[in-house]
Design a protein around this motif. Sequence first.
Motif, PDB file in Angstrom:
ATOM      1  N   LEU A   1      42.316  11.484 -16.468  1.00  0.00           N
ATOM      2  CA  LEU A   1      42.541  10.078 -16.794  1.00  0.00           C
ATOM      3  C   LEU A   1      42.317   9.768 -18.262  1.00  0.00           C
ATOM      4  N   VAL A   2      41.338  10.416 -18.887  1.00  0.00           N
ATOM      5  CA  VAL A   2      40.935  10.054 -20.247  1.00  0.00           C
ATOM      6  C   VAL A   2      41.528  10.989 -21.306  1.00  0.00           C
ATOM      7  N   PHE A   3      41.665  12.283 -20.982  1.00  0.00           N
ATOM      8  CA  PHE A   3      42.086  13.262 -21.980  1.00  0.00           C
ATOM      9  C   PHE A   3      43.501  13.786 -21.775  1.00  0.00           C
ATOM     10  N   GLY A   4      44.037  13.665 -20.562  1.00  0.00           N
ATOM     11  CA  GLY A   4      45.388  14.151 -20.321  1.00  0.00           C
ATOM     12  C   GLY A   4      45.440  15.205 -19.236  1.00  0.00           C
ATOM     13  N   PRO A   5      46.635  15.737 -18.956  1.00  0.00           N
ATOM     14  CA  PRO A   5      46.847  16.632 -17.817  1.00  0.00           C
ATOM     15  C   PRO A   5      45.981  17.895 -17.863  1.00  0.00           C
ATOM     16  N   VAL A  19      35.819   0.585 -15.009  1.00  0.00           N
ATOM     17  CA  VAL A  19      36.199   1.641 -14.071  1.00  0.00           C
ATOM     18  C   VAL A  19      36.717   1.034 -12.783  1.00  0.00           C
ATOM     19  N   THR A  20      37.896   1.501 -12.367  1.00  0.00           N
ATOM     20  CA  THR A  20      38.471   1.131 -11.077  1.00  0.00           C
ATOM     21  C   THR A  20      38.268   2.285 -10.109  1.00  0.00           C
ATOM     22  N   PHE A  21      37.790   1.982  -8.910  1.00  0.00           N
ATOM     23  CA  PHE A  21      37.548   2.998  -7.896  1.00  0.00           C
ATOM     24  C   PHE A  21      38.634   2.966  -6.830  1.00  0.00           C
ATOM     25  N   VAL A  22      38.796   4.079  -6.110  1.00  0.00           N
ATOM     26  CA  VAL A  22      39.780   4.138  -5.039  1.00  0.00           C
ATOM     27  C   VAL A  22      39.411   3.183  -3.914  1.00  0.00           C
ATOM     28  N   HIS A  23      38.124   3.076  -3.608  1.00  0.00           N
ATOM     29  CA  HIS A  23      37.692   2.231  -2.494  1.00  0.00           C
ATOM     30  C   HIS A  23      36.837   1.041  -2.937  1.00  0.00           C
ATOM     31  N   GLY A  24      35.890   1.257  -3.815  1.00  0.00           N
ATOM     32  CA  GLY A  24      34.963   0.207  -4.188  1.00  0.00           C
ATOM     33  C   GLY A  24      35.517  -0.766  -5.210  1.00  0.00           C
ATOM     34  N   ALA A  25      34.763  -1.827  -5.455  1.00  0.00           N
ATOM     35  CA  ALA A  25      35.162  -2.841  -6.423  1.00  0.00           C
ATOM     36  C   ALA A  25      35.030  -2.293  -7.850  1.00  0.00           C
ATOM     37  N   ARG A  72      33.918  -1.812 -11.684  1.00  0.00           N
ATOM     38  CA  ARG A  72      32.615  -2.020 -12.320  1.00  0.00           C
ATOM     39  C   ARG A  72      32.719  -1.665 -13.797  1.00  0.00           C
ATOM     40  N   ARG A  73      31.764  -2.168 -14.558  1.00  0.00           N
ATOM     41  CA  ARG A  73      31.724  -1.976 -16.008  1.00  0.00           C
ATOM     42  C   ARG A  73      30.446  -1.210 -16.367  1.00  0.00           C
ATOM     43  N   PHE A  74      30.588  -0.200 -17.220  1.00  0.00           N
ATOM     44  CA  PHE A  74      29.459   0.622 -17.646  1.00  0.00           C
ATOM     45  C   PHE A  74      29.488   0.786 -19.158  1.00  0.00           C
ATOM     46  N   ASP A  75      28.326   1.068 -19.725  1.00  0.00           N
ATOM     47  CA  ASP A  75      28.274   1.297 -21.168  1.00  0.00           C
ATOM     48  C   ASP A  75      28.958   2.604 -21.567  1.00  0.00           C
ATOM     49  N   PHE A 121      23.502   6.329  -5.799  1.00  0.00           N
ATOM     50  CA  PHE A 121      24.560   7.242  -5.378  1.00  0.00           C
ATOM     51  C   PHE A 121      25.614   6.479  -4.576  1.00  0.00           C
ATOM     52  N   VAL A 122      26.873   6.766  -4.877  1.00  0.00           N
ATOM     53  CA  VAL A 122      27.995   6.217  -4.122  1.00  0.00           C
ATOM     54  C   VAL A 122      28.819   7.405  -3.639  1.00  0.00           C
ATOM     55  N   HIS A 123      28.755   7.696  -2.342  1.00  0.00           N
ATOM     56  CA  HIS A 123      29.483   8.828  -1.772  1.00  0.00           C
ATOM     57  C   HIS A 123      30.781   8.361  -1.131  1.00  0.00           C
ATOM     58  N   GLY A 124      31.764   9.259  -1.079  1.00  0.00           N
ATOM     59  CA  GLY A 124      33.021   8.955  -0.432  1.00  0.00           C
ATOM     60  C   GLY A 124      33.945   8.091  -1.256  1.00  0.00           C
ATOM     61  N   ASP A 125      33.748   8.074  -2.562  1.00  0.00           N
ATOM     62  CA  ASP A 125      34.617   7.299  -3.445  1.00  0.00           C
ATOM     63  C   ASP A 125      34.825   8.085  -4.738  1.00  0.00           C
ATOM     64  N   TRP A 126      35.845   7.711  -5.485  1.00  0.00           N
ATOM     65  CA  TRP A 126      36.104   8.372  -6.760  1.00  0.00           C
ATOM     66  C   TRP A 126      36.886   7.437  -7.669  1.00  0.00           C
ATOM     67  N   ILE A 127      37.034   7.846  -8.917  1.00  0.00           N
ATOM     68  CA  ILE A 127      37.591   6.975  -9.946  1.00  0.00           C
ATOM     69  C   ILE A 127      39.119   7.007  -9.910  1.00  0.00           C
ATOM     70  N   ALA A 128      39.726   5.829  -9.906  1.00  0.00           N
ATOM     71  CA  ALA A 128      41.181   5.716  -9.936  1.00  0.00           C
ATOM     72  C   ALA A 128      41.706   5.449 -11.340  1.00  0.00           C
ATOM     73  N   ASP A 129      40.911   4.746 -12.161  1.00  0.00           N
ATOM     74  CA  ASP A 129      41.374   4.424 -13.513  1.00  0.00           C
ATOM     75  C   ASP A 129      40.173   4.119 -14.397  1.00  0.00           C
ATOM     76  N   VAL A 130      40.350   4.375 -15.682  1.00  0.00           N
ATOM     77  CA  VAL A 130      39.309   4.118 -16.684  1.00  0.00           C
ATOM     78  C   VAL A 130      39.940   3.371 -17.847  1.00  0.00           C
ATOM     79  N   ASP A 131      39.312   2.283 -18.243  1.00  0.00           N
ATOM     80  CA  ASP A 131      39.777   1.507 -19.398  1.00  0.00           C
ATOM     81  C   ASP A 131      38.631   1.376 -20.394  1.00  0.00           C
ATOM     82  N   ASP A 132      38.755   2.079 -21.506  1.00  0.00           N
ATOM     83  CA  ASP A 132      37.749   2.004 -22.570  1.00  0.00           C
ATOM     84  C   ASP A 132      38.078   0.783 -23.429  1.00  0.00           C
ATOM     85  N   VAL A 133      37.207  -0.233 -23.375  1.00  0.00           N
ATOM     86  CA  VAL A 133      37.471  -1.480 -24.087  1.00  0.00           C
ATOM     87  C   VAL A 133      36.692  -1.564 -25.399  1.00  0.00           C
ATOM     88  N   GLY A 134      36.138  -0.416 -25.818  1.00  0.00           N
ATOM     89  CA  GLY A 134      35.443  -0.370 -27.094  1.00  0.00           C
ATOM     90  C   GLY A 134      33.946  -0.503 -26.963  1.00  0.00           C
TER      91      GLY A 134
END
Length: 372
Positions: free
Chosen positions: A165-169, A139-145, A147-150, A121-134
């Motif tokens: 971020l992924v589907f639109g407004p 994933v870029t976080f507001v506070h944390g470093a 990271r890459r996930f499957d 669990f990572v509390h007090g943080d949230w996602i700033a950007d997502v890049d699907d590389v295939g």
Amino acid sequence: MSVLVSGASFAGLSAAYWLAEIGEQVTVVERNPAVRRTGAPIDVRGDALGVAADMGILDAITANRAKTAHRTAFTTWVDAGGKPIGALPTEAATDSADDIEILREHLVDIMHAALSPDVEFVHGDWIADVDDVGSAVEVTFVHGAPRRFDYLVGADGMHSGVRRLVFGPEADYRHHLGAYMVIVPLPAGTGVATQSVMYNTPGRSYGISDFTDLVIGYLSFRSPEIEYDFHDVEEQKKIAIDALGDDPNWYVPMLMEHIRESDEVFFDSLSQIRMPGWSRGRTVLVGDAAHATSPLSGRGTALAMLGGHFLAKELQAAAGDPVSGFAGYEKRLRPYADRAQDGVPEALGFMLPATAEALAERNRRFPVDPRR
């Protein structure tokens, strides 16, 4: 495979539990700095009871059911002086006698206790950007470093940041139902002991529900869409008081005072999320992020629990192909979500009648004494 779950409410907890059960390396990121246990009671019903049994938590849920056995109706409607003028029978608002209403804090604790200790669990943080590389999502976080996930699971509610971020407004998917809801905790002894009681005027409702261990105020009002900051609670309080606070009858002045003073006010649009598809690439949405039904459905928690279960089972069957697993999950769950959403307009009509004529007709349809 590694998976990031965004959101630690019931959809996120269910996804985390079941994904860990099939062997995934699960990380949960949650914007709140600590576990959120406050909120209104919720329902575990229908096929979600079977999911709870498979998780080994049904006995604990049953043992912690809300204390509503002494209620004479699901809700009793009263006039301005508090005299009963109508009542919604319990059977009209539930699927079956097996449904379980439980305080939010209890279900949160029960589901957390069931989780594998390997879930991060990572509390007090949230996602700033997502890049699907295939082959993965970066994933870029507001506070944390970064990271890459499957793959990524968006379980962050009706105002989902992952969906944006992924589907639109949000405006592309959220459908305002013409009303807003306010929930506020109240002191013990407020209202009618053990009962749920509601006072209506055209386009407004003021309710107090006593669960013995918790008393909650439920209020709502009809309105076109209002622009406001989802994270500005003081602005939300002002909107609620401006819309509801000019009625001197029943417990309205007291309810306004508690809205003004409470640190735990919930305010939001009664809306539904309607999407043509719940996944894109290596990102999938669960719970309200995918198919918010509105609180009037009474099925949001059940859908959240089913969604996590179906997602994990379909990903397991897909043997390492997330896209295929996502499609199978949506095929299984969408009929449940559609049913829950389709029942809301009728519920809105009798819980929040728009006119004096509709209010009178509601009371005739659901009299205090059904033998009349």
